[in-house]
Scaffold this motif. Structure first.
Motif, PDB file in Angstrom:
ATOM      1  N   UNK A 172       9.615 -23.841   9.786  1.00 25.89           N
ATOM      2  CA  UNK A 172       8.691 -23.450  10.856  1.00 25.89           C
ATOM      3  C   UNK A 172       7.572 -22.569  10.312  1.00 25.89           C
ATOM      4  N   UNK A 173       7.920 -21.670   9.394  1.00 27.37           N
ATOM      5  CA  UNK A 173       6.901 -20.803   8.798  1.00 27.37           C
ATOM      6  C   UNK A 173       5.886 -21.618   8.008  1.00 27.37           C
ATOM      7  N   UNK A 184      -3.245 -26.508   2.461  1.00 26.91           N
ATOM      8  CA  UNK A 184      -2.307 -25.748   1.649  1.00 26.91           C
ATOM      9  C   UNK A 184      -2.785 -24.371   1.274  1.00 26.91           C
ATOM     10  N   UNK A 185      -2.606 -23.366   2.151  1.00 30.43           N
ATOM     11  CA  UNK A 185      -3.010 -21.995   1.817  1.00 30.43           C
ATOM     12  C   UNK A 185      -2.132 -21.408   0.730  1.00 30.43           C
ATOM     13  N   UNK A 186      -2.609 -20.363   0.077  1.00 39.24           N
ATOM     14  CA  UNK A 186      -1.859 -19.739  -1.023  1.00 39.24           C
ATOM     15  C   UNK A 186      -0.490 -19.252  -0.563  1.00 39.24           C
ATOM     16  N   UNK A 187      -0.395 -18.783   0.670  1.00 33.30           N
ATOM     17  CA  UNK A 187       0.882 -18.263   1.180  1.00 33.30           C
ATOM     18  C   UNK A 187       1.967 -19.332   1.208  1.00 33.30           C
ATOM     19  N   UNK A 188       1.562 -20.599   1.276  1.00 32.95           N
ATOM     20  CA  UNK A 188       2.548 -21.678   1.292  1.00 32.95           C
ATOM     21  C   UNK A 188       3.345 -21.705  -0.005  1.00 32.95           C
ATOM     22  N   UNK A 189       2.730 -21.233  -1.094  1.00 31.42           N
ATOM     23  CA  UNK A 189       3.370 -21.274  -2.403  1.00 31.42           C
ATOM     24  C   UNK A 189       4.017 -19.953  -2.809  1.00 31.42           C
ATOM     25  N   UNK A 199       9.162 -29.848   3.068  1.00 31.39           N
ATOM     26  CA  UNK A 199       9.498 -30.577   4.299  1.00 31.39           C
ATOM     27  C   UNK A 199       8.302 -30.572   5.250  1.00 31.39           C
ATOM     28  N   UNK A 200       7.726 -29.392   5.462  1.00 28.69           N
ATOM     29  CA  UNK A 200       6.565 -29.292   6.345  1.00 28.69           C
ATOM     30  C   UNK A 200       5.375 -30.046   5.754  1.00 28.69           C
ATOM     31  N   UNK A 201       5.177 -29.938   4.432  1.00 26.15           N
ATOM     32  CA  UNK A 201       4.054 -30.619   3.793  1.00 26.15           C
ATOM     33  C   UNK A 201       4.186 -32.136   3.895  1.00 26.15           C
ATOM     34  N   UNK A 202       5.413 -32.650   3.844  1.00 26.46           N
ATOM     35  CA  UNK A 202       5.613 -34.099   3.994  1.00 26.46           C
ATOM     36  C   UNK A 202       5.180 -34.554   5.387  1.00 26.46           C
TER      37      UNK A 202
END
Length: 382
Positions: A172-173, A184-189, A199-202
Motif C-alpha cells: 500500500x505504501x 518511480x520516486x526515490x522513496x520507492x527505492x 508488486x505495486x510497480x507491476x
C-alpha cells in the motif's frame, strides 16, 4: 542484516547496518580492558550470525509458499512465538561446553544465541552482557517491525533485502508513492521493502502498458519490445510479469513467485529443472523425432559446448527483488517515451530539443492516463 565488529583502538563493540541511502553504525559497549581483541572477535561474529538468522526468518517467512524447506531457517517464527524471550534465555544459559547445543537447538536463531552466550561467558563481563542483551532485543524488535510493514529505525535495512512474501502495508505504501509519481520516486527505492514495491510497480506497469497499447495499437509484448528500441532495456522480465497478469495472476503472486524462484537459485536449489530442457534443445532439429538434451552432447562432439550457458532466472540472484523493481519502473518510463512517439499531443514535447516545461506537460499527461488505468484495475493489486 546488522554486522558487528570490534574497534581495536577504542576497544569497542560496534554495530553497522545498511539503509536505502547509506550505512549507519552505533557503539554497543566497551570491551573488557584485560581481554585480547582476538577474544572479542568471536562475540562480534556470533552476533552477526544471530542477526543473519533473525533476518532470514523475515526474508523466508513460514507463510510464504516454498519457505518450509527443512533447515533453511524459514520456520523460526513457527517455532519461536516469543523470540526475544527465547533468545535472551539462550544467551543467559548457553551451555558453555556446547555439549547439548545440537540436541537443544530448535533453529538457527537459538543456536546463534547460544554462540553469543558462550562468547559472553568467556569474556565474563556483566556490563558487556547487559549491553549485548539490550542490543539483541533491539535487533529482533527491528525484524518484528519489518514483518509488520513498519520500516522505521533499524528496520529500514529491510529495503536492502529480498523477501519471499510482501507486507500488505508495504504494498500500500508503494502504491501510494507511485500514485504520486508513476515514474518511480526515490522513496520507492529507499523507504519501501523491494518485493512489496515490485508488486505495486507491476500493477502500475500493467496500467502504463494498457495506456500505451491503446495509443499505439500494439499488444503488450510488442509495447515492451518497441519501448526497448527507444531506450535499450531488457524486456524479458517485464514480459513475464505482464503475461502472468494478463492471464489473471495477481501482481502479488507474479512478483513473489519470480523473486522466490531467484532466491532458491541463490541458495543452490534449481526449481523445476525440466523447465531448462528447451534451452538445450537444438532448434534446427525440430523435425527430428528423437528428443535431444544436454546429455546427448559432449565437448568432443561440439567444442562450443564449453560456451553453453543457461539463464536460470531473469533476475539478478544477488538482489532479485531490487533488480525486478528497477526493471519494472524502467518499463513504466519506457512506455511514456513510446506513448509520446505515437501521440500527436506529446510528440513535440518528447523531442530532444523540447524545453523542460513541455517535457513536464508530456509526463503529466501520460501520468494522468496511467493513474486512471491503475484505478480501474485496483482490485488486482493484492
Amino acid at each position: 542484516m546488522t554486522r558487528y565488529s570490534v574497534d581495536p583502538d577504542r576497544r569497542e563493540l560496534i554495530a553497522a547496518w545498511g539503509t536505502g541511502e547509506g550505512n549507519l553504525a552505533t557503539r554497543i559497549a566497551a570491551l573488557p580492558a584485560d581481554v585480547a581483541v582476538s577474544a572479542s572477535l568471536g562475540l562480534s561474529s556470533a552476533l552477526t550470525q544471530l542477526s543473519d538468522a533473525a533476518w532470514r526468518a523475515y526474508t523466508h517467512p513460514a507463510s510464504a509458499v516454498g519457505s518450509r524447506v527443512p533447515d533453511t531457517g524459514g520456520r523460526v517464527r513457527d517455532r519461536e512465538p516469543d523470540p526475544v524471550r527465547e533468545v535472551a534465555r539462550a544467551i543467559a544459559a548457553p551451555d558453555p561446553a556446547g555439549r547439548s547445543a545440537v540436541l537443544a537447538s530448535s533453529g538457527r536463531l537459538l543456536e546463534s544465541a547460544r554462540l553469543v552466550g558462550r562468547a559472553l561467558h568467556d569474556l565474563a563481563d556483566p556490563r558487556l552482557t547487559e549491553a549485548v542483551l539490550a542490543e539483541t532485543a533491539t535487533e529482533l524488535a527491528a525484524v518484528e517491525s519489518a514483518e509488520l510493514g513498519d520500516l522505521t529505525g533499524r528496520a529500514q535495512q529491510a529495503v536492502l533485502l529480498s523477501r519471499e512474501d510482501a507486507s500488505p502495508a508495504q504494498v500500500a505504501a508503494a502504491d501510494h508513492l507511485l500514485a504520486q509519481d508513476p515514474f518511480g520516486p526515490a522513496a520507492l527505492f529507499c523507504a519501501v521493502e523491494p518485493t512489496a514495491a515490485a508488486v505495486a510497480a507491476a500493477h502500475w506497469l500493467a496500467a502504463a502498458v494498457e495506456v500505451t497499447a491503446e495509443a499505439t495499437g500494439f499488444d503488450p509484448v510488442r509495447v515492451m519490445q518497441e519501448a526497448d528500441a527507444i531506450g535499450p532495456l531488457p524486456h524479458e522480465t517485464r514480459t513475464v510479469i505482464l503475461g502472468l497478469i494478463e492471464t489473471g495472476v495477481s501482481p502479488y503472486d507474479a512478483v513473489t513467485g519470480l523473486v522466490r524462484h531467484a532466491m532458491q537459485i541463490t541458495e543452490g536449489l534449481l526449481p523445476i529443472p525440466v523447465a531448462l530442457r528447451d534451452q538445450v534443445d537444438d532448434p534446427e532439429d525440430e523435425d527430428d523425432d528423437e528428443e535431444e538434451t544436454a546429455a546427448d552432447y559432449t565437448v568432443e562432439d561440439d567444442p562450443g559446448l564449453t560456451d553453453l550457458a543457461l539463464r536460470l532466472t531473469p533476475l539478478d540472484p544477488r538482489r532479485p527483488a531490487r533488480s525486478l523493481l528497477e526493471v519494472l519502473v524502467d518499463g513504466i518510463r519506457a512506455c511514456r517515451l513510446l506513448h509520446a512517439e505515437f501521440t500527436g499531443l506529446d510528440r513535440d514535447s518528447a523531442a530532444p530539443g523540447a524545453d523542460r516545461a513541455e517535457q513536464e506537460r508530456s509526463r503529466e499527461h501520460f501520468a494522468r492516463l496511467v493513474r486512471a488505468a491503475a484505478a480501474r484495475h485496483r482490485s488486482r493489486l493484492l
